[in-house]
Each structure stands twice: as C-alpha cells, then as structure tokens.
Design an enzyme around this catalytic site. Structure first.
Site, short mmCIF file in Angstrom:
data_model
loop_
_atom_site.label_atom_id
_atom_site.label_comp_id
_atom_site.label_asym_id
_atom_site.label_seq_id
_atom_site.Cartn_x
_atom_site.Cartn_y
_atom_site.Cartn_z
N ASN A 109 6.03 8.71 -1.41
CA ASN A 109 5.44 9.99 -1.05
C ASN A 109 4.06 9.87 -0.42
O ASN A 109 3.39 10.87 -0.18
CB ASN A 109 5.36 10.89 -2.29
CG ASN A 109 6.74 11.26 -2.82
OD1 ASN A 109 7.62 11.62 -2.05
ND2 ASN A 109 6.93 11.12 -4.12
N GLU B 184 1.64 0.07 9.99
CA GLU B 184 0.19 -0.15 9.90
C GLU B 184 -0.61 0.94 10.60
O GLU B 184 -1.60 0.68 11.25
CB GLU B 184 -0.17 -1.54 10.42
CG GLU B 184 0.40 -2.65 9.52
CD GLU B 184 -0.19 -4.01 9.79
OE1 GLU B 184 -1.39 -4.10 10.08
OE2 GLU B 184 0.57 -4.99 9.68
N LEU C 272 0.83 -1.20 0.00
CA LEU C 272 0.00 0.00 0.00
C LEU C 272 0.87 1.26 0.00
O LEU C 272 0.68 2.17 -0.79
CB LEU C 272 -0.93 0.00 1.23
CG LEU C 272 -1.84 1.22 1.40
CD1 LEU C 272 -2.87 1.31 0.27
CD2 LEU C 272 -2.54 1.18 2.76
N THR C 273 1.87 1.30 0.89
CA THR C 273 2.71 2.49 1.09
C THR C 273 3.60 2.78 -0.12
O THR C 273 4.12 1.86 -0.76
CB THR C 273 3.59 2.29 2.34
OG1 THR C 273 2.74 2.11 3.48
CG2 THR C 273 4.50 3.47 2.59
N HIS D 259 18.60 -2.66 33.49
CA HIS D 259 19.85 -3.37 33.23
C HIS D 259 21.08 -2.47 33.36
O HIS D 259 22.21 -2.97 33.45
CB HIS D 259 19.85 -3.96 31.81
CG HIS D 259 19.12 -5.26 31.67
ND1 HIS D 259 17.74 -5.35 31.70
CD2 HIS D 259 19.58 -6.53 31.47
CE1 HIS D 259 17.39 -6.61 31.53
NE2 HIS D 259 18.48 -7.36 31.39
N THR E 187 0.45 5.05 12.11
CA THR E 187 1.19 5.64 13.23
C THR E 187 0.28 5.87 14.43
O THR E 187 -0.95 5.84 14.32
CB THR E 187 1.79 6.99 12.81
OG1 THR E 187 0.70 7.88 12.49
CG2 THR E 187 2.71 6.86 11.61
N THR F 246 7.11 -5.51 3.50
CA THR F 246 7.60 -6.73 4.12
C THR F 246 7.55 -7.88 3.12
O THR F 246 6.52 -8.09 2.47
CB THR F 246 6.75 -7.07 5.36
OG1 THR F 246 6.73 -5.94 6.24
CG2 THR F 246 7.32 -8.27 6.10
#
Length: 381
Positions: free
Chosen positions: A129, A363, A125-126, A338, A365, A158
C-alpha cells in the site's frame, strides 16, 4: 569536455560485449519465457568485478566511478535488460546502502561478499500500500533489549527469493514521519524472515521479483545501519544514485532496440529498396538516435556530479525521467520499423518493448521525477 570513452570504459565495454555474446545471448528467451533467475551468471559477473563496481578495492570491489558504472549497466542491457536490472539493483541499492551508511565493522562483514557476488543482495522499501508514498509504510521494528522485532512485508523486491542478504527500511516511529524509519541488514536464514511468490511480470522476467515477509523476525541492533530514524533519509540518498542506474538501464534498452531497428531497416527491402531509404523510416531513426544521445549526455552529467560529490538530485531525476521515457519511445518505434516481425519473439525488439516500461516506474515513477525536478527548480535562486 571529453565525450569519448576513457580507456577503462572502453575495456569494460569490450569485455562485457564478449561476455554477453558467450554467456547471455544464447539463453535470453529461455530465461525470459520461464522466468529463470540465472544465479550462476551473476557469480561469473562477480568474478569479473561487475557486481561491486563502486566498491573500493580494499573491500573486494573494482573501485570505479559512475561513468564506468553506466557503461557496465548499459552494455549488459543492450543484450538483456533483465540481467542489467539485477546488476543495477545489486550494485546501487543493497551494496551501495551498506557501503554508504554502514560502519567499518558492517562494511567488512557484508561488502566483500556482495562485491564478488558470493552473496546476492536485495533492498526493500516498497510495500503493498506504499509505492511512491514510502513514508506511509506499515512494516515495523520494535526494540526489545539488544534486538529488534520486525513484522510486515515488502513487495516488488528484486532478488527477494535468491538474495542472501537484504537491506530493509522499516517504521520505528510514527507513520508519515520522515524521521520515523530505520534501515536494517537482514541475512537469509534469519528466523521469521522468508520470501513470497515470484511475480509473473510483463517484462524483465529473468530478474527475480517477489515479497520479503517478516513474522516476528528478530535482528540484532548491530544490524542497524546508521542512527534510529535515519532510514528514510538514507533511502532517498541511495535512490539519487539509483536514478543513474535506471537511466543507464534505459539507455542500454534504447541502444539495443535502435541498433536492431537500424540493422533491420537496411536489410528489409520494399518497393525495390531498403526501407531505411524511405523518409518515414529515416526520420524515425533520426529521432531515435538524437534522443539516445541526449539521454547519454544527461546521464554522464549526473555521473560527473555524483563522482565529485556535488548536488545531483535534480539532474539525476532529469536523466532518469528522460532516459526512461526515451527507451519506451525508441523500443516502440523499433517494433514499428520491424512491422509484423517486430511483434514476434523471433526478433529482439518485442522484448526490449516489454522490458522498457518498467524503467518509467521503478525507483520513482516519471511523475515522481517531475515532482523532484519541479521542487528543486522552485528552490533555486
């Protein structure tokens, strides 16, 4: 309400823990450092049914629901969240899009291969721009007889290189028109369909991310999912379920970081006692544990709504937003607990920290989730 794991969830959790200890944990840093996408691992997960969790059994899947799906993604992500991300993307985006909007012929053609991970799936999809503004996409499909000619590129995808099949949403109408986009299934090897360079990322480095490139790529009209112009509406519905995926990924990261911090705090002795006994550390652990519980409850409420075909856009956005922000906070605090060791690659929390940030971006922001939530609130009577 029963908040305990059902028998299936308990079995899945035990199965994945054993699998992860044997097949994932020994390779975490090797895959992370070299950005190795372990295709064979996903084939093994496919054999176990975890690459087709939501797919009906008659199409080669496990036939499970969203509660079980959360368990799968969460348990994998507690060990290596980049593997969890790829499992989530394969299940909820590519596979689920075809399963939800494909006709019977399309489902029979592609779903069995995806459900068993014979084929790895991608979803596009992305674009360069158009991130949050997906309606402004530049990639186009033009009808030519019984075929469509696709030109343009998708980025941050991905499995763009290793994927065998991709669902892509492209523009077939005017820019900005929510009815001007259409979804297509495109197989690897189709002339004019290639992939670009692998992104060199901060985190999630074993989950492959790259471009999908279309140069006069011809696809049959038989590869079109649904009606012309329905692509954007389809994508938004798929992302509703995808928010549960990223929420589950976030939950796994948060639990993994918290458990590592809890263990370390009991073992690390300063001023004659374990640091867990100091109030400053105890209060951090209390906040972490509480926010993890809240994330889990929101996620399973979204899963309940999704399983029962009830409206879940608002709750799904809440779950994704909250769980993703919590996983960043928890992983940050885990490093703090830690101390200097948390900043080294000898301990797992630095990787959880690096991986966590994607969850507030991918998916949708955090800002987009707030927009979705607020619009839904304002529509309610």
């Amino acid at each position: 309400m029963n908040f305990e794991y059902n028998d299936t969830q308990a079995m899945i959790a035990e199965s994945i823990r054993d699998f992860a200890e044997q097949h994932i944990r020994p390779h975490i840093m090797e895959w992370d450092e070299a950005q190795i996408f372990p295709v064979d691992l996903f084939k093994k997960l496919g054999e176990m049914g975890y690459m087709g969790v939501l797919v009906p059994e008659e199409l080669g899947g496990s036939g499970l629901g969203y509660h079980e799906y959360i368990t799968v993604v969460e348990e994998i992500s507690k060990v290596d969240s980049s593997i969890g991300l790829s499992v989530a993307a394969h299940n909820s985006l590519c596979t689920n899009h075809i399963l939800t909007f494909g006709n019977e012929e399309q489902k029979k053609k592609w779903i069995p291969k995806l459900a068993t991970a014979e084929w790895i799936g991608a979803w596009g999809l992305t674009e360069h721009n158009t991130g949050s503004d997906a309606g402004g996409m530049a990639t186009t499909a033009v009808k030519d007889g019984d075929e469509w000619i696709i030109n343009g590129a998708k980025n941050f995808i991905t499995h763009a290189i290793s994927g065998d099949v991709a669902v892509v949403i492209v523009r077939t109408g005017e820019k900005g028109d929510s009815r001007g986009m259409t979804a297509f299934v495109i197989e690897k090897g189709t002339p004019g369909f290639t992939s670009g360079k692998k992104e060199n990322k901060l985190g999630m480095r074993a989950s492959e991310t790259a471009e999908l490139i279309f140069d006069n790529c011809r696809v049959s009209d038989a590869n079109r999912l649904g009606e012309v112009g329905d692509g954007f509406i389809q994508a938004m519905k798929i992302l509703d379920g995808g928010r549960i995926s990223i929420g589950a990924l976030s939950l796994g990261i948060a639990k993994g970081a918290y458990e590592a911090a809890l263990k370390y705090s009991k073992e690390r002795v300063q001023f004659g006692k374990p640091i867990s006994e100091f109030q400053a550390i105890g209060f951090k652990l209390a906040d972490m544990a509480t926010e993890i519980e809240a994330s889990e409850l929101l996620l399973h409420k979204a899963a309940f709504l999704k399983n029962n075909n009830k409206p879940m856009t608002k709750i799904g956005a809440m779950a994704k937003m909250y769980a993703s922000e919590v996983c960043v906070k928890v992983s940050t605090e885990a490093i703090q607990i830690h101390g200097g060791y948390g900043y080294t690659k000898d301990f797992p929390v630095e990787k959880f920290f690096r991986d966590s940030k994607l969850c507030t971006i991918g998916e949708g922001t955090t800002e987009i989730q707030k927009l979705v939530i607020s619009r839904n609130i304002l529509k309610e009577k």
